[in-house]
Design an enzyme around this catalytic site. Structure first.
Site, PDB file in Angstrom:
ATOM      1  N   THR A   4      -7.971  57.012  60.399  1.00 53.04           N
ATOM      2  CA  THR A   4      -7.614  56.344  59.278  1.00 53.04           C
ATOM      3  C   THR A   4      -8.715  56.124  58.045  1.00 53.04           C
ATOM      4  O   THR A   4      -9.792  55.333  58.230  1.00 53.04           O
ATOM      5  CB  THR A   4      -7.309  54.526  59.421  1.00 53.04           C
ATOM      6  N   LYS A   9      -0.122  55.111  55.997  1.00 54.69           N
ATOM      7  CA  LYS A   9      -0.663  54.402  56.961  1.00 54.69           C
ATOM      8  C   LYS A   9      -1.401  52.972  56.572  1.00 54.69           C
ATOM      9  O   LYS A   9      -1.184  51.940  57.232  1.00 54.69           O
ATOM     10  CB  LYS A   9      -1.894  55.273  57.713  1.00 54.69           C
ATOM     11  N   LYS A  26      16.235  28.930  53.229  1.00 55.41           N
ATOM     12  CA  LYS A  26      16.364  27.544  53.824  1.00 55.41           C
ATOM     13  C   LYS A  26      15.229  27.516  55.111  1.00 55.41           C
ATOM     14  O   LYS A  26      14.850  26.230  55.029  1.00 55.41           O
ATOM     15  CB  LYS A  26      17.797  27.866  54.381  1.00 55.41           C
TER      16      LYS A  26
END
Length: 297
Positions: free
Chosen positions: A108, A183, A259
């Site tokens: 990475t 990624k 909600k």
């Protein structure tokens, strides 16, 4: 010469469906990924001989250097620590690999690092793909990773089969750099969700709820619903047309989410728990789905 290799540059590697694969970087992810390729003429290299030993025992050949891997493999996969190491190892591969080699970066890194390396590789008639993975050590061990590939169509087709040895999902995301951008977006979601999990745990703890049991509930139900990925169905983040098939479904999701987030915020206010991510989520939930918020019409 076979039809598949006719016209290839002199000295180019053969275009065989069973590519000779080299793997450089045998850490927590690289070692199990490479292990799924050990029976197919795999060549491995790591600066630590002990990291290569189990793969050699399984049938791989231990290379003497990065250059040794590059000289004997048609596909060279690298899984090293960071951009600097990718550049260092990548340039060593380019200096020794033959024309037709595919260099796959699984680390990475920054997308530009892959793009710049690909530009340098073209001078050597070598293709670069950025192919980061998702699924962690568990997926690497099981051979069930997802791999996001950036590169040319031809390079992707050459990588598809060997990548499939350690990945269940092999996707071509676009040109070089697209795999890394995918990624980074995926990991942004992953680690933001960890921060949100910490926020939810603070609320649960202040409420006297067992955090371990809450964790069991989250893991159980995310396995059923798909978690955040279950709403990632649209090809665009633009506002959703009321005629879209997903419109009513996502309106229902918006109404439930707003909600429940409002109820959680009320509880947090009662207990004096700071939940900034929940407040941001409440404000942006509808627009994030491509819809107006429930108070916006």
């Amino acid at each position: 010469m076979s039809e598949a290799n006719r016209g290839a540059p002199e000295g180019a590697l053969p275009r065989d469906s069973r590519m000779a694969v080299g793997f450089i970087g045998l850490g927590q992810m690289g070692a199990p990924m490479a292990g799924h390729l050990a029976g197919r003429g795999l060549v491995v290299y790591d600066t630590r001989p002990d990291a290569m030993a189990p793969l050699v025992k399984a049938g791989a050949r231990a290379a003497k250097s990065v250059a040794d891997v590059a000289a004997h493999a048609e596909l060279v996969s690298i899984m090293v620590r960071d951009d600097d190491q990718v550049n260092e190892v990548g340039d060593e591969v380019l200096a020794s690999a033959r024309p037709g080699t595919v260099l796959a970066i699984h680390s990475t890194i920054r997308a530009k690092t892959a793009e710049d390396l690909a530009a340098r590789a073209r001078r050597y008639e070598i293709e670069v793909v950025d192919a980061p993975v998702s699924g962690g050590f568990m997926g690497a061990s099981a051979g069930s990773l997802a791999v996001m590939v950036g590169g040319t169509d031809a390079a992707f087709e050459r990588c598809r089969e060997p990548f499939g040895a350690w990945a269940d999902l092999v996707l071509h995301m676009g040109p070089v750099g697209a795999g890394t951008r995918t990624k980074l977006a995926r990991n942004m979601l992953h680690f933001i969700s960890f921060t949100a999990a910490a926020e939810a745990q603070r609320l649960a703890e202040a409420s006297g709820v067992s955090l371990r049991k809450l964790g069991r509930v989250v893991r159980h139900t995310d396995a059923i619903t798909g978690g955040a990925g279950s709403i990632m169905l649209r090809p665009t983040t633009a506002p959703l047309d009321p005629g879209d098939d997903l419109y009513d479904i996502l309106c229902h999701t918006r109404d439930l989410g707003e909600k429940d987030l409002s109820l959680a915020l009320q509880l947090a206010d009662e207990l004096g728990v700071d939940v900034p991510l929940a407040r941001i989520a409440r404000d942006r939930f509808g627009p994030g789905l491509g819809l107006p918020g429930d108070t916006d019409g």
